[in-house]
Motif scaffolding. Structure first.
Motif, PDB file in Angstrom:
ATOM      1  N   VAL A 109       0.851  -1.199   0.000  1.00 46.28           N
ATOM      2  CA  VAL A 109       0.000   0.000   0.000  1.00 46.28           C
ATOM      3  C   VAL A 109       0.884   1.245   0.000  1.00 46.28           C
ATOM      4  O   VAL A 109       1.742   1.411   0.857  1.00 46.28           O
ATOM      5  N   GLN A 110       0.658   2.111  -0.990  1.00 48.16           N
ATOM      6  CA  GLN A 110       1.446   3.338  -1.125  1.00 48.16           C
ATOM      7  C   GLN A 110       0.852   4.499  -0.338  1.00 48.16           C
ATOM      8  O   GLN A 110       1.554   5.202   0.362  1.00 48.16           O
ATOM      9  N   HIS A 111      -0.460   4.741  -0.523  1.00 48.84           N
ATOM     10  CA  HIS A 111      -1.069   5.793   0.292  1.00 48.84           C
ATOM     11  C   HIS A 111      -2.534   5.520   0.570  1.00 48.84           C
ATOM     12  O   HIS A 111      -3.190   4.773  -0.131  1.00 48.84           O
ATOM     13  N   ILE A 112      -2.979   6.112   1.673  1.00 49.07           N
ATOM     14  CA  ILE A 112      -4.366   6.014   2.107  1.00 49.07           C
ATOM     15  C   ILE A 112      -4.929   7.430   2.074  1.00 49.07           C
ATOM     16  O   ILE A 112      -4.369   8.327   2.713  1.00 49.07           O
ATOM     17  N   ALA A 113      -5.995   7.623   1.295  1.00 51.98           N
ATOM     18  CA  ALA A 113      -6.619   8.950   1.195  1.00 51.98           C
ATOM     19  C   ALA A 113      -7.800   9.012   2.146  1.00 51.98           C
ATOM     20  O   ALA A 113      -8.698   8.165   2.095  1.00 51.98           O
ATOM     21  N   MET A 114      -7.779  10.014   3.028  1.00 49.72           N
ATOM     22  CA  MET A 114      -8.843  10.162   4.027  1.00 49.72           C
ATOM     23  C   MET A 114      -9.606  11.449   3.740  1.00 49.72           C
ATOM     24  O   MET A 114      -9.013  12.500   3.487  1.00 49.72           O
ATOM     25  N   ALA A 115     -10.934  11.359   3.777  1.00 50.51           N
ATOM     26  CA  ALA A 115     -11.780  12.485   3.370  1.00 50.51           C
ATOM     27  C   ALA A 115     -12.149  13.361   4.559  1.00 50.51           C
ATOM     28  O   ALA A 115     -12.329  12.881   5.681  1.00 50.51           O
ATOM     29  N   THR A 116     -12.291  14.650   4.269  1.00 49.77           N
ATOM     30  CA  THR A 116     -12.756  15.626   5.250  1.00 49.77           C
ATOM     31  C   THR A 116     -13.786  16.505   4.550  1.00 49.77           C
ATOM     32  O   THR A 116     -13.817  16.546   3.315  1.00 49.77           O
ATOM     33  N   ASP A 117     -14.649  17.200   5.300  1.00 45.70           N
ATOM     34  CA  ASP A 117     -15.458  18.217   4.616  1.00 45.70           C
ATOM     35  C   ASP A 117     -15.017  19.627   4.976  1.00 45.70           C
ATOM     36  O   ASP A 117     -15.725  20.599   4.695  1.00 45.70           O
ATOM     37  N   ASP A 118     -13.826  19.742   5.554  1.00 40.18           N
ATOM     38  CA  ASP A 118     -13.233  21.067   5.810  1.00 40.18           C
ATOM     39  C   ASP A 118     -11.722  20.912   5.736  1.00 40.18           C
ATOM     40  O   ASP A 118     -11.035  20.815   6.754  1.00 40.18           O
ATOM     41  N   ILE A 119     -11.211  20.901   4.505  1.00 39.21           N
ATOM     42  CA  ILE A 119      -9.787  20.566   4.345  1.00 39.21           C
ATOM     43  C   ILE A 119      -8.890  21.631   4.970  1.00 39.21           C
ATOM     44  O   ILE A 119      -7.816  21.312   5.497  1.00 39.21           O
ATOM     45  N   ILE A 120      -9.317  22.877   4.960  1.00 40.59           N
ATOM     46  CA  ILE A 120      -8.486  23.935   5.559  1.00 40.59           C
ATOM     47  C   ILE A 120      -8.357  23.715   7.066  1.00 40.59           C
ATOM     48  O   ILE A 120      -7.255  23.757   7.622  1.00 40.59           O
TER      49      ILE A 120
ATOM     50  N   THR B 279       5.161  28.107  -4.794  1.00 41.87           N
ATOM     51  CA  THR B 279       4.063  29.082  -4.659  1.00 41.87           C
ATOM     52  C   THR B 279       3.527  29.510  -6.020  1.00 41.87           C
ATOM     53  O   THR B 279       2.382  29.955  -6.121  1.00 41.87           O
ATOM     54  N   THR B 280       4.319  29.346  -7.080  1.00 39.00           N
ATOM     55  CA  THR B 280       3.841  29.690  -8.430  1.00 39.00           C
ATOM     56  C   THR B 280       2.633  28.835  -8.839  1.00 39.00           C
ATOM     57  O   THR B 280       1.872  29.222  -9.716  1.00 39.00           O
ATOM     58  N   TYR B 281       2.452  27.685  -8.168  1.00 42.76           N
ATOM     59  CA  TYR B 281       1.288  26.831  -8.436  1.00 42.76           C
ATOM     60  C   TYR B 281      -0.012  27.627  -8.298  1.00 42.76           C
ATOM     61  O   TYR B 281      -0.974  27.396  -9.013  1.00 42.76           O
ATOM     62  N   TYR B 282      -0.007  28.590  -7.359  1.00 45.04           N
ATOM     63  CA  TYR B 282      -1.245  29.317  -7.061  1.00 45.04           C
ATOM     64  C   TYR B 282      -1.453  30.539  -7.948  1.00 45.04           C
ATOM     65  O   TYR B 282      -2.536  31.117  -7.948  1.00 45.04           O
ATOM     66  N   ASP B 283      -0.406  30.891  -8.724  1.00 43.38           N
ATOM     67  CA  ASP B 283      -0.495  32.114  -9.529  1.00 43.38           C
ATOM     68  C   ASP B 283      -1.649  32.072 -10.527  1.00 43.38           C
ATOM     69  O   ASP B 283      -2.396  33.027 -10.663  1.00 43.38           O
ATOM     70  N   ASP B 284      -1.768  30.935 -11.238  1.00 39.03           N
ATOM     71  CA  ASP B 284      -2.828  30.872 -12.252  1.00 39.03           C
ATOM     72  C   ASP B 284      -3.863  29.793 -11.911  1.00 39.03           C
ATOM     73  O   ASP B 284      -4.526  29.246 -12.776  1.00 39.03           O
ATOM     74  N   LEU B 285      -3.991  29.516 -10.603  1.00 36.03           N
ATOM     75  CA  LEU B 285      -4.917  28.452 -10.181  1.00 36.03           C
ATOM     76  C   LEU B 285      -6.357  28.771 -10.572  1.00 36.03           C
ATOM     77  O   LEU B 285      -7.085  27.911 -11.057  1.00 36.03           O
TER      78      LEU B 285
ATOM     79  N   GLN C  64      -5.366  31.063   1.853  1.00 36.67           N
ATOM     80  CA  GLN C  64      -5.254  29.990   2.853  1.00 36.67           C
ATOM     81  C   GLN C  64      -4.792  28.679   2.220  1.00 36.67           C
ATOM     82  O   GLN C  64      -4.014  27.931   2.813  1.00 36.67           O
ATOM     83  N   LEU C  65      -5.297  28.399   1.010  1.00 43.69           N
ATOM     84  CA  LEU C  65      -4.854  27.184   0.314  1.00 43.69           C
ATOM     85  C   LEU C  65      -3.357  27.258   0.053  1.00 43.69           C
ATOM     86  O   LEU C  65      -2.625  26.285   0.261  1.00 43.69           O
ATOM     87  N   ALA C  66      -2.907  28.422  -0.404  1.00 41.39           N
ATOM     88  CA  ALA C  66      -1.479  28.602  -0.721  1.00 41.39           C
ATOM     89  C   ALA C  66      -0.631  28.467   0.543  1.00 41.39           C
ATOM     90  O   ALA C  66       0.429  27.844   0.529  1.00 41.39           O
ATOM     91  N   GLU C  67      -1.118  29.039   1.624  1.00 42.77           N
ATOM     92  CA  GLU C  67      -0.356  28.995   2.871  1.00 42.77           C
ATOM     93  C   GLU C  67      -0.178  27.550   3.358  1.00 42.77           C
ATOM     94  O   GLU C  67       0.866  27.157   3.857  1.00 42.77           O
ATOM     95  N   LEU C  68      -1.241  26.745   3.181  1.00 34.97           N
ATOM     96  CA  LEU C  68      -1.183  25.358   3.655  1.00 34.97           C
ATOM     97  C   LEU C  68      -0.618  24.400   2.604  1.00 34.97           C
ATOM     98  O   LEU C  68      -0.277  23.265   2.919  1.00 34.97           O
TER      99      LEU C  68
END
Ligand code: FE2
Length: 376
Positions: free
Chosen positions: A263-274, A292-298, A311-315
């Motif tokens: 098993v490589q990864h386990i994805a766990m769900a939330t309804d408030d990811i922040i 951080t450039t990922y968020y420039d043209d998100l 907040q997404l960028a910060e986290l």
């Protein structure tokens, strides 16, 4: 991305084996007492049951942890001459069992072994004063197994032999994780289709979505992946295999350190990811970071989303959109010293996909970590 949910993967299809979702995930670990502290204090899981020498189990100790519907069992051997100790010697800490809930454990075992599965545990009745549980198990990839857990006649905390932990867990700091969204297996070179066939022919799963190495590659860290899903869509198992790239695939690095598929990864769900990721970070969980450039043209890529971009960028939370909506996700670094198992936190807002749009940024982040380990 190809949507293939309505079609059989290929050829004839076995009937769905009726499943009631994931019952629990069991990890074999070197020191379950300490691992339990980590999953309680850092991931926020609560200790609900225990078995060990104090409860009459002589050869192992197991801690049962729960958050939402997610249930982990951490097991450690007490003696060196045991299959558990061998598992840990070879693989390090890792997932031994993905246990699936069923209404008829005997029937699930008979049917899957008739279809070609290798039996690991014949249907066995376990009972205590809280009732009866029937358990059987078959082999999956590597040393991983699938248990079939029939617990409709049981009212205890977990399984017969376990003692409930009644006191509130003062160590657990819950973070809002709800259920397992998917669990990913890494298999060897050229083995993906064989394991896709296993889930199709033995468990009656269907191909959910399909990626190929043109989808999932950077200059280096190529892989191929197919997602298999049960009839209810609640159990989803993506299967990865390494693909040829310029340097070593991230899957190859895993296979070397885990000494085989697992098993490589386990994805766990939330309804408030922040909220969830903020707490996890404060509690010491380390996540992969994208530039951080990922968020420039998100917003150009994903359109309007409800969450504040800063907040997404910060986290370091990633976003991907498809025809049905969008999803937010983030990946931890491996949670062992070996670069093997890690976790994903995911929040779905309509999208049923797995974040293909993030693979490039993500894999570049993984490669930076791989390079730091001298494994690229
Ligand atoms: Fe994932």
């Amino acid at each position: 991305m190809e949507q293939l949910a309505e079609q059989p993967a290929s050829g004839s299809r076995a009937d769905f084996l009726p499943l009631n979702g994931t019952d629990y995930v069991e990890f074999f670990v070197g020191n379950a007492k300490q691992a339990a502290y980590y999953y309680r204090a850092a991931f926020g899981m609560q200790l609900i049951a225990y078995r060990g020498p104090e409860t009459g189990t002589r050869d192992r100790a197991s801690y049962v942890l729960q958050q939402g519907k997610i249930r982990f069992v951490l097991t450690t051997p007490l003696y060196p001459d045991s299959a558990i100790a061998e598992h840990i010697k070879l693989h390090g800490d890792g997932v031994r069992e993905i246990a699936l809930g069923v209404d008829d454990s005997e029937g699930a075992y008979q049917e899957t072994t008739r279809r070609g599965a290798r039996g690991v545990l014949e249907p066995t009745l376990f009972e205590d004063s809280h009732g009866q549980v029937r358990i059987s198990a078959i082999a999956a990839y590597g040393d991983t197994i699938h248990g079939f857990i029939e617990r409709k006649n049981y009212r205890g905390a977990f399984l017969p032999g376990f003692q409930a932990v009644e006191a509130p867990d003062s160590i657990a700091r819950p973070v809002g994780l709800k259920y397992i969204d998917h669990m990913v297996g890494n298999v060897g070179w050229g083995q993906m289709n064989a394991w896709v066939g296993f889930y199709r022919d033995i468990l009656g799963f269907q191909l959910y979505q399909h990626f190929d190495d043109k989808d999932i590659s950077t200059e280096y860290s190529a892989l191929m992946s197919k997602v298999m899903s049960d009839g209810s869509g609640r159990v989803k198992f993506p299967i990865n295999e390494p693909a040829v790239g310029k340097k070593k695939s991230q899957i190859e690095e895993y296979l070397e350190y885990y000494h085989g598929p697992g098993v490589q990864h386990i994805a766990m769900a939330t309804d408030d990811i922040i909220g969830t990721v903020s707490k996890l970070r404060a509690q010491g969980i380390e996540f992969l970071r994208v530039p951080t450039t990922y968020y420039d043209d998100l917003e150009k890529r994903c359109g309007k989303i409800d969450e504040p971009m800063n907040q997404l960028a910060e986290l370091g939370i990633l976003v991907d959109r498809d025809d049905e909506g969008y999803m937010l996700q983030i990946f931890t670094k491996p949670v062992e010293d070996r670069p093997t198992l890690f976790f994903e936190v995911i929040q779905r807002k309509g999208s049923r996909s797995f974040g293909k749009g993030n693979f490039k940024a993500l894999f570049e982040a993984i490669e930076r970590e791989q390079a730091l380990r001298g494994n690229l």
